[in-house]
Design an enzyme around this catalytic site. Structure first.
Site, mmCIF file in Angstrom:
data_model
loop_
_atom_site.group_PDB
_atom_site.id
_atom_site.type_symbol
_atom_site.label_atom_id
_atom_site.label_comp_id
_atom_site.label_asym_id
_atom_site.label_seq_id
_atom_site.Cartn_x
_atom_site.Cartn_y
_atom_site.Cartn_z
ATOM 1 N N ASN A 9 0.877 -1.169 0.000
ATOM 2 C CA ASN A 9 0.000 0.000 0.000
ATOM 3 C C ASN A 9 0.914 1.218 0.000
ATOM 4 O O ASN A 9 1.542 1.514 1.010
ATOM 5 C CB ASN A 9 -0.895 -0.023 1.245
ATOM 6 C CG ASN A 9 -1.682 1.264 1.413
ATOM 7 O OD1 ASN A 9 -1.767 2.078 0.494
ATOM 8 N ND2 ASN A 9 -2.252 1.463 2.593
ATOM 9 N N LYS A 11 0.138 4.277 -0.147
ATOM 10 C CA LYS A 11 -0.427 5.485 0.467
ATOM 11 C C LYS A 11 -0.201 6.676 -0.474
ATOM 12 O O LYS A 11 -0.305 6.511 -1.687
ATOM 13 C CB LYS A 11 0.172 5.690 1.865
ATOM 14 C CG LYS A 11 0.055 4.396 2.701
ATOM 15 C CD LYS A 11 0.321 4.564 4.153
ATOM 16 C CE LYS A 11 0.138 3.209 4.851
ATOM 17 N NZ LYS A 11 0.210 3.295 6.298
ATOM 18 N N HIS A 95 -9.294 1.476 5.052
ATOM 19 C CA HIS A 95 -8.013 1.600 5.749
ATOM 20 C C HIS A 95 -8.174 2.536 6.955
ATOM 21 O O HIS A 95 -8.950 3.489 6.906
ATOM 22 C CB HIS A 95 -6.948 2.163 4.789
ATOM 23 C CG HIS A 95 -5.569 2.061 5.342
ATOM 24 N ND1 HIS A 95 -5.060 2.975 6.240
ATOM 25 C CD2 HIS A 95 -4.599 1.123 5.153
ATOM 26 C CE1 HIS A 95 -3.820 2.612 6.569
ATOM 27 N NE2 HIS A 95 -3.518 1.489 5.931
ATOM 28 N N GLU A 97 -6.445 4.881 8.004
ATOM 29 C CA GLU A 97 -6.191 6.298 7.720
ATOM 30 C C GLU A 97 -7.427 6.948 7.098
ATOM 31 O O GLU A 97 -7.694 8.134 7.321
ATOM 32 C CB GLU A 97 -4.954 6.429 6.813
ATOM 33 C CG GLU A 97 -3.680 6.130 7.608
ATOM 34 C CD GLU A 97 -2.557 5.506 6.817
ATOM 35 O OE1 GLU A 97 -2.571 5.562 5.577
ATOM 36 O OE2 GLU A 97 -1.641 4.936 7.461
ATOM 37 N N GLU A 167 -5.155 -4.776 10.521
ATOM 38 C CA GLU A 167 -4.089 -3.812 10.760
ATOM 39 C C GLU A 167 -4.306 -3.112 12.101
ATOM 40 O O GLU A 167 -5.112 -2.175 12.194
ATOM 41 C CB GLU A 167 -4.069 -2.756 9.638
ATOM 42 C CG GLU A 167 -3.823 -3.336 8.265
ATOM 43 C CD GLU A 167 -3.202 -2.302 7.316
ATOM 44 O OE1 GLU A 167 -2.201 -2.642 6.685
ATOM 45 O OE2 GLU A 167 -3.711 -1.168 7.240
ATOM 46 N N GLY A 173 3.051 2.230 10.752
ATOM 47 C CA GLY A 173 4.018 3.313 10.623
ATOM 48 C C GLY A 173 4.775 3.631 11.897
ATOM 49 O O GLY A 173 5.461 4.646 11.991
ATOM 50 N N SER A 213 3.797 -2.259 10.171
ATOM 51 C CA SER A 213 5.255 -2.386 10.325
ATOM 52 C C SER A 213 5.784 -3.746 9.900
ATOM 53 O O SER A 213 6.686 -4.299 10.536
ATOM 54 C CB SER A 213 5.672 -2.042 11.759
ATOM 55 O OG SER A 213 5.388 -0.677 12.044
HETATM 56 P P1 13P Z 1 3.396 0.355 7.540
HETATM 57 O O1 13P Z 1 3.830 -0.932 6.919
HETATM 58 O O2 13P Z 1 4.139 1.544 7.042
HETATM 59 O O3 13P Z 1 3.339 0.252 9.039
HETATM 60 O O4 13P Z 1 1.876 0.593 7.054
HETATM 61 C C1 13P Z 1 0.955 -0.434 7.203
HETATM 62 C C2 13P Z 1 -0.274 -0.075 6.451
HETATM 63 O O5 13P Z 1 -1.010 0.806 6.845
HETATM 64 C C3 13P Z 1 -0.546 -0.791 5.197
HETATM 65 O O6 13P Z 1 -1.825 -0.535 4.741
#
Ligand code: 13P
Length: 249
Positions: A9, A11, A95, A97, A167, A173, A213
């Site tokens: 992903n 982002k 997601h 976010e 997640e 992150g 992560s």
């Molecule tokens: P990270 O791998 O950067 O922690 O992000 C995970 C994520 O949100 C994937 O959709």
């Protein structure tokens, strides 16, 4: 047997030119990867470059969101048929976010998922708890609410075509990966929710990805867990070598 799905992903990262360069590096690194599905979910403006850059390869492309209507006066939105026509086969839905910053709710997750399926896309539907929810012992209750509102309203036929991504928000992150034990028991809890609603066969068949992560140095122990069927990878999917190392775990 559940085929592992290794999904990136991106982002809000990368331009079309950076996308082209990524796949030039990445494809040779994963050309021999067998028995697994590889997907990159990229920003809308990068889809054309990603689809062109992966033509004829073993890598699929997805979007990171879609509107539930097929078209209309919805400035700034993109529909499932548009993603499909642009060459996408997947889409990330719900997601954390989007839930945190853009008002995504379980009800809109369900509408988007139904719409993605109607367009012929494979939805990767995200669930996950906040740190305070885990620390106060409410993880399974939160996941059950997300499942009931965002997923349980699908028909059995629709459910059979989705992928779930677990997640934990506190692991995204932050560099704090859920331990294989924590991830494993949570995946098991989600699979039990699936069994209760859609039956044992559906629970045995649905793929549940772990995200938060995921890195080259922890993917192997995560993938060794029975109930983890792949990864949804953010930061570590931005570099060809690190995502290839994850794909080739
Ligand atoms: P990270 O791998 O950067 O922690 O992000 C995970 C994520 O949100 C994937 O959709």
């Amino acid at each position: 047997m559940r085929t592992p799905l290794m999904a990136g992903n991106w982002k809000m990262y990368k331009t079309p030119a950076e996308t082209t360069a990524f796949f030039q590096d990445f494809l040779p690194m994963v050309a021999d990867a067998k028995d697994r599905e590889i997907v990159l979910n990229v920003p809308f403006v990068d889809i054309a470059a990603a689809v062109a850059g992966t033509a004829g390869s073993n890598v699929g492309i997805g979007g990171q969101n879609l509107h539930w209507e097929t078209e209309g006066a919805y400035t700034g939105e993109i529909s499932g048929p548009m993603l499909r026509a642009a060459g996408c086969h997947y889409v990330v839905i719900g997601h954390s976010e989007r839930r945190q910053y853009f008002g995504e709710t379980d009800a809109t997750v369900l509408k988007r998922t139904v719409s993605a399926l109607a367009a012929g896309l494979t939805p990767i539907v995200c669930v996950g708890e906040l740190l305070e929810e885990r620390e106060s012992g409410r993880t399974n209750q939160v996941l059950q609410t997300q499942f009931d509102g965002g997923i349980a309203g699908l028909s059995p036929e629709q459910f059979a075509k989705i992928v779930i991504a677990y997640e934990p928000v506190w692991a995204i992150g932050t560099g704090k990966t859920a331990t294989p034990e924590i991830a494993g028991e949570t995946h098991q809890a989600i699979r039990a929710m699936v069994a209760a609603k859609f039956g044992a066969d559906a629970a045995g068949a649905v793929r549940i990805l772990y995200g938060g992560s995921v890195k080259p140095n922890n993917i192997k122990e995560l993938m060794a867990v029975e109930d983890i069927d792949g990864g949804l990878v953010g930061g570590a999917s931005l570099e060809a070598a690190s995502f290839a190392a994850i794909v080739n775990f």
